[in-house]
Design a protein around this motif. Structure first.
Motif, PDB file in Angstrom:
ATOM      1  N   ASP A   2      -0.144  -5.035 -16.800  1.00 25.29           N
ATOM      2  CA  ASP A   2      -0.354  -6.855 -16.397  1.00 25.29           C
ATOM      3  C   ASP A   2       0.860  -6.892 -15.670  1.00 25.29           C
ATOM      4  O   ASP A   2       0.484  -8.097 -15.103  1.00 25.29           O
ATOM      5  N   ALA A   3       1.534  -6.125 -15.356  1.00 30.04           N
ATOM      6  CA  ALA A   3       2.417  -6.667 -14.135  1.00 30.04           C
ATOM      7  C   ALA A   3       2.180  -6.919 -12.952  1.00 30.04           C
ATOM      8  O   ALA A   3       0.956  -6.316 -12.065  1.00 30.04           O
ATOM      9  N   SER A   4       2.446  -7.977 -12.868  1.00 32.77           N
ATOM     10  CA  SER A   4       2.088  -8.536 -10.512  1.00 32.77           C
ATOM     11  C   SER A   4       2.193  -8.218  -9.626  1.00 32.77           C
ATOM     12  O   SER A   4       3.688  -7.084  -9.525  1.00 32.77           O
ATOM     13  N   LEU A   5       1.613  -8.768  -8.638  1.00 28.76           N
ATOM     14  CA  LEU A   5       2.115  -7.665  -7.609  1.00 28.76           C
ATOM     15  C   LEU A   5       3.854  -8.090  -7.295  1.00 28.76           C
ATOM     16  O   LEU A   5       4.576  -6.883  -6.984  1.00 28.76           O
ATOM     17  N   ALA A   6       3.853  -9.421  -6.807  1.00 28.46           N
ATOM     18  CA  ALA A   6       5.446  -9.773  -6.848  1.00 28.46           C
ATOM     19  C   ALA A   6       6.396  -9.142  -7.548  1.00 28.46           C
ATOM     20  O   ALA A   6       7.263  -9.231  -7.578  1.00 28.46           O
ATOM     21  N   LYS A   7       6.204  -8.961  -9.072  1.00 27.66           N
ATOM     22  CA  LYS A   7       6.742  -8.886 -10.024  1.00 27.66           C
ATOM     23  C   LYS A   7       7.275  -6.633  -9.676  1.00 27.66           C
ATOM     24  O   LYS A   7       8.567  -6.715  -9.947  1.00 27.66           O
ATOM     25  N   GLN A   8       6.388  -6.266  -8.985  1.00 27.28           N
ATOM     26  CA  GLN A   8       6.412  -5.027  -8.919  1.00 27.28           C
ATOM     27  C   GLN A   8       7.346  -5.216  -7.888  1.00 27.28           C
ATOM     28  O   GLN A   8       8.308  -4.663  -7.264  1.00 27.28           O
ATOM     29  N   LEU A   9       7.328  -5.636  -6.373  1.00 31.36           N
ATOM     30  CA  LEU A   9       8.166  -5.961  -5.826  1.00 31.36           C
ATOM     31  C   LEU A   9       9.159  -5.846  -5.659  1.00 31.36           C
ATOM     32  O   LEU A   9      10.522  -5.502  -4.762  1.00 31.36           O
ATOM     33  N   GLU A  10       9.636  -6.636  -6.676  1.00 33.96           N
ATOM     34  CA  GLU A  10      11.098  -7.098  -7.229  1.00 33.96           C
ATOM     35  C   GLU A  10      11.036  -6.129  -7.491  1.00 33.96           C
ATOM     36  O   GLU A  10      13.067  -5.753  -6.751  1.00 33.96           O
ATOM     37  N   LEU A  11      10.778  -5.361  -7.759  1.00 26.20           N
ATOM     38  CA  LEU A  11      11.787  -4.144  -8.504  1.00 26.20           C
ATOM     39  C   LEU A  11      11.841  -2.889  -7.615  1.00 26.20           C
ATOM     40  O   LEU A  11      13.028  -2.332  -7.580  1.00 26.20           O
ATOM     41  N   TRP A  12      10.517  -2.606  -6.898  1.00 29.71           N
ATOM     42  CA  TRP A  12      10.795  -1.758  -5.836  1.00 29.71           C
ATOM     43  C   TRP A  12      11.538  -2.490  -4.699  1.00 29.71           C
ATOM     44  O   TRP A  12      12.491  -1.253  -3.910  1.00 29.71           O
ATOM     45  N   HIS A  13      11.575  -3.235  -4.776  1.00 32.01           N
ATOM     46  CA  HIS A  13      12.231  -4.055  -3.480  1.00 32.01           C
ATOM     47  C   HIS A  13      14.159  -3.736  -3.750  1.00 32.01           C
ATOM     48  O   HIS A  13      14.870  -3.091  -2.898  1.00 32.01           O
ATOM     49  N   ALA A  14      14.318  -3.478  -5.108  1.00 38.96           N
ATOM     50  CA  ALA A  14      15.732  -3.498  -5.678  1.00 38.96           C
ATOM     51  C   ALA A  14      16.079  -1.634  -5.171  1.00 38.96           C
ATOM     52  O   ALA A  14      17.221  -1.868  -5.142  1.00 38.96           O
ATOM     53  N   LEU A  24       0.928  -0.976   0.179  1.00 36.66           N
ATOM     54  CA  LEU A  24       0.143  -0.083   0.264  1.00 36.66           C
ATOM     55  C   LEU A  24       0.846   1.531  -0.293  1.00 36.66           C
ATOM     56  O   LEU A  24       0.144   2.352  -0.109  1.00 36.66           O
ATOM     57  N   LEU A  25       2.269   0.931   0.149  1.00 38.32           N
ATOM     58  CA  LEU A  25       2.967   1.930   0.704  1.00 38.32           C
ATOM     59  C   LEU A  25       3.762   2.013  -0.860  1.00 38.32           C
ATOM     60  O   LEU A  25       4.053   3.470  -1.307  1.00 38.32           O
ATOM     61  N   LEU A  26       3.752   1.538  -1.709  1.00 35.21           N
ATOM     62  CA  LEU A  26       4.276   1.572  -3.275  1.00 35.21           C
ATOM     63  C   LEU A  26       3.764   2.987  -4.168  1.00 35.21           C
ATOM     64  O   LEU A  26       2.206   3.144  -4.010  1.00 35.21           O
ATOM     65  N   PRO A  27       4.428   4.228  -4.239  1.00 38.09           N
ATOM     66  CA  PRO A  27       3.987   5.282  -4.199  1.00 38.09           C
ATOM     67  C   PRO A  27       3.650   5.047  -5.705  1.00 38.09           C
ATOM     68  O   PRO A  27       3.737   4.314  -6.472  1.00 38.09           O
ATOM     69  N   ASP A  28       2.533   6.573  -6.175  1.00 39.21           N
ATOM     70  CA  ASP A  28       1.651   5.822  -7.584  1.00 39.21           C
ATOM     71  C   ASP A  28       2.663   6.369  -8.967  1.00 39.21           C
ATOM     72  O   ASP A  28       2.445   5.832 -10.127  1.00 39.21           O
ATOM     73  N   ALA A  29       3.492   7.188  -8.620  1.00 40.08           N
ATOM     74  CA  ALA A  29       4.938   7.785  -9.932  1.00 40.08           C
ATOM     75  C   ALA A  29       5.535   5.754  -9.910  1.00 40.08           C
ATOM     76  O   ALA A  29       5.937   5.778 -11.855  1.00 40.08           O
ATOM     77  N   PHE A  30       5.789   5.149  -8.966  1.00 38.57           N
ATOM     78  CA  PHE A  30       6.086   4.206  -9.896  1.00 38.57           C
ATOM     79  C   PHE A  30       5.660   2.787 -10.546  1.00 38.57           C
ATOM     80  O   PHE A  30       5.683   2.304 -10.897  1.00 38.57           O
ATOM     81  N   LYS A  31       4.483   3.275  -9.320  1.00 37.57           N
ATOM     82  CA  LYS A  31       3.210   1.835  -9.878  1.00 37.57           C
ATOM     83  C   LYS A  31       2.696   2.474 -11.736  1.00 37.57           C
ATOM     84  O   LYS A  31       3.222   1.835 -13.068  1.00 37.57           O
ATOM     85  N   THR A  32       2.963   4.062 -11.898  1.00 38.20           N
ATOM     86  CA  THR A  32       2.778   4.406 -13.269  1.00 38.20           C
ATOM     87  C   THR A  32       4.359   4.003 -14.291  1.00 38.20           C
ATOM     88  O   THR A  32       4.119   3.075 -15.557  1.00 38.20           O
ATOM     89  N   TRP A  33       5.553   3.806 -13.817  1.00 38.37           N
ATOM     90  CA  TRP A  33       6.730   3.896 -14.989  1.00 38.37           C
ATOM     91  C   TRP A  33       6.528   1.998 -14.500  1.00 38.37           C
ATOM     92  O   TRP A  33       7.022   1.432 -15.594  1.00 38.37           O
ATOM     93  N   VAL A  34       6.146   0.942 -14.006  1.00 34.89           N
ATOM     94  CA  VAL A  34       5.604  -0.027 -14.307  1.00 34.89           C
ATOM     95  C   VAL A  34       4.787  -0.409 -14.831  1.00 34.89           C
ATOM     96  O   VAL A  34       5.765  -1.319 -16.285  1.00 34.89           O
ATOM     97  N   GLU A  35       4.353  -0.013 -15.722  1.00 32.74           N
ATOM     98  CA  GLU A  35       3.134  -0.146 -16.139  1.00 32.74           C
ATOM     99  C   GLU A  35       3.533   0.009 -18.204  1.00 32.74           C
ATOM    100  O   GLU A  35       3.593  -0.371 -18.405  1.00 32.74           O
ATOM    101  N   ALA A  36       4.314   1.392 -17.977  1.00 36.10           N
ATOM    102  CA  ALA A  36       5.025   1.806 -18.316  1.00 36.10           C
ATOM    103  C   ALA A  36       5.948   1.069 -19.338  1.00 36.10           C
ATOM    104  O   ALA A  36       6.344   0.604 -20.521  1.00 36.10           O
ATOM    105  N   GLU A  37       6.854   0.605 -18.655  1.00 34.65           N
ATOM    106  CA  GLU A  37       7.858  -0.382 -18.833  1.00 34.65           C
ATOM    107  C   GLU A  37       8.336  -1.641 -18.325  1.00 34.65           C
ATOM    108  O   GLU A  37       8.801  -2.799 -19.847  1.00 34.65           O
ATOM    109  N   VAL A  38       6.725  -2.296 -17.731  1.00 34.20           N
ATOM    110  CA  VAL A  38       6.282  -3.817 -18.004  1.00 34.20           C
ATOM    111  C   VAL A  38       5.789  -4.043 -18.532  1.00 34.20           C
ATOM    112  O   VAL A  38       5.587  -5.375 -18.886  1.00 34.20           O
ATOM    113  N   GLY A  39       4.379  -3.356 -18.255  1.00 33.64           N
ATOM    114  CA  GLY A  39       2.652  -3.617 -18.945  1.00 33.64           C
ATOM    115  C   GLY A  39       2.168  -3.585 -17.359  1.00 33.64           C
ATOM    116  O   GLY A  39       2.286  -3.751 -16.441  1.00 33.64           O
TER     117      GLY A  39
END
Length: 299
Positions: free
Chosen positions: A149-161, A132-147
Motif C-alpha cells: 500500500d505504499a503511496s506514489l509519493a513514497k515510491q518516488l521518494e525512494l526512487w529519487h534517492a 510511468l518510467l519506474l521499473p517493475d523490479a523497483f515496484k516489486t522491491w517497494v512492495e516487499a520492503e515498504v508494503g
C-alpha cells in the motif's frame, strides 16, 4: 590597488567582527639522559589558524613579507605571523591556502542531495507523468520492503534517492545493471522537462599555517593581494585567484569564489596598548603558548 600596511597589522572581517589569529603549538620537553649527561631537546607542534576575538593580543598580529623570492624573481607577498616568529623557535610561518583540484566524495554527496531535492520538488503532474518510467523490479522491491500500500509519493521518494546516487556515485556502480539503466532513462526524461542535475562543485579551499621557506605545489599558494576590501591569491602559477577569496565561513577561514557574505576585511596597523600587551609574560599567554616557559612561570 590598496596594499598591506608596513609593519604589524590586524585583519578583521567586516561582516562577522572576527579577526585572524594564530594559536601557537605546544612545546614538549623530550630531553634525554645519556651516560650521566642530559641532552636538552624540545619539540614544538605546528601553529594553527583561527578566527576569533579581536583583542589586540600578539596572536592577532601579522606582517606582510615583500622579500624577493630569488628562484621566481618576485616578492613572496606572504602574510606572516608576528607571534610565531616572536615566541617560538620554528622560524616564520605564514598563511597558506590549499585548493581541491577534484571533487571529493563529500562534494558528490552534496550534489546528489541537491538533485534528489530537485526531483522531489517537481510539479505533481510531472511526477505522475515520469512515474510511468519506474521499473517493475523497483515496484516489486517497494512492495516487499515498504508494503503493497505504499503511496506514489513514497515510491518516488525512494526512487529519487536511488537516481541521485546513480547520477553522483561515490564508487563505480557494477550491480543491478537494469536498475541503473532505468535510473538513467528517468534522469534523461526529467532533463527533457527542465529538471537538470546540478554541477558537482568542490567545497571551499582550506587554509593553514606553514613555514615561509617551504615550496608550493600546483594546488597551494602563499601569495596574497589586498584591494581594500578583499584578500585573494596573487599567484598565477597555482591556485586561480577567483577560487581564493578569503571567507569567514562560520568561524573558519576558507577560500571561495568572490561573492557572498564574510568576504570583506579591514586591515589596520596594530597599536599595542598597556591593556593588550602589558608585559612579555602575558603576551606569551595570549598566544596560547604552553611548554617549558609556561612551566617555569607556574602556568
Amino acid at each position: 590597488m590598496t596594499t598591506f600596511p608596513e609593519g604589524n597589522f590586524t585583519i578583521v572581517n567586516n561582516d562577522t567582527g572576527r579577526c585572524l589569529r594564530v594559536r601557537l603549538g605546544r612545546t614538549t620537553d623530550v630531553s634525554d639522559w645519556k651516560e650521566g649527561t642530559k641532552y636538552l631537546q624540545y619539540v614544538t607542534d605546528k601553529p594553527n589558524l583561527e578566527l576569533g576575538e579581536p583583542d589586540g593580543s600578539p596572536a592577532t598580529v601579522w606582517w606582510f613579507s615583500t622579500i624577493d623570492d630569488a628562484a621566481e624573481r618576485q616578492p613572496f607577498n606572504q602574510i606572516v605571523s608576528h607571534a610565531v616568529g616572536e615566541y617560538q623557535n620554528i622560524g616564520n610561518h605564514c598563511v597558506w591556502l590549499d585548493n581541491k583540484p577534484y571533487p571529493t566524495a563529500e562534494d558528490r554527496k552534496r550534489a546528489a542531495d541537491q538533485f534528489r531535492h530537485k526531483l522531489d520538488d517537481m510539479p505533481q503532474s510531472l511526477k505522475e507523468k515520469l512515474a510511468l518510467l519506474l521499473p517493475d523490479a523497483f515496484k516489486t522491491w517497494v512492495e516487499a520492503e515498504v508494503g503493497a500500500d505504499a503511496s506514489l509519493a513514497k515510491q518516488l521518494e525512494l526512487w529519487h534517492a536511488y537516481c541521485a546516487s546513480i547520477a553522483f556515485p561515490e564508487h563505480n556502480v557494477d550491480e543491478d545493471q537494469d536498475g541503473v539503466e532505468a535510473a538513467h532513462s528517468y534522469i534523461d526524461a526529467a532533463a527533457e522537462e527542465g529538471i537538470h542535475r546540478p554541477q558537482v562543485e568542490s567545497g571551499p579551499a582550506s587554509t593553514r599555517m606553514h613555514g615561509c621557506g617551504a615550496s608550493r605545489d600546483k594546488n597551494s599558494t602563499y601569495r596574497w593581494t589586498y584591494d581594500g576590501t578583499h584578500i585573494y591569491g596573487a599567484d598565477s602559477k597555482t591556485v586561480p585567484a577567483e577560487q581564493s577569496y578569503w571567507t569567514d565561513q562560520g568561524g573558519l577561514l576558507v577560500g571561495k569564489s568572490k561573492g557572498g557574505p564574510g568576504q570583506t576585511w579591514t586591515i589596520a596597523p596594530w597599536k599595542p596598548t598597556s591593556a593588550t600587551q602589558p608585559d612579555p609574560v602575558k603576551a606569551i599567554a595570549y598566544t596560547g603558548l604552553f611548554g617549558p616557559i609556561a612551566g617555569l612561570l607556574g602556568n
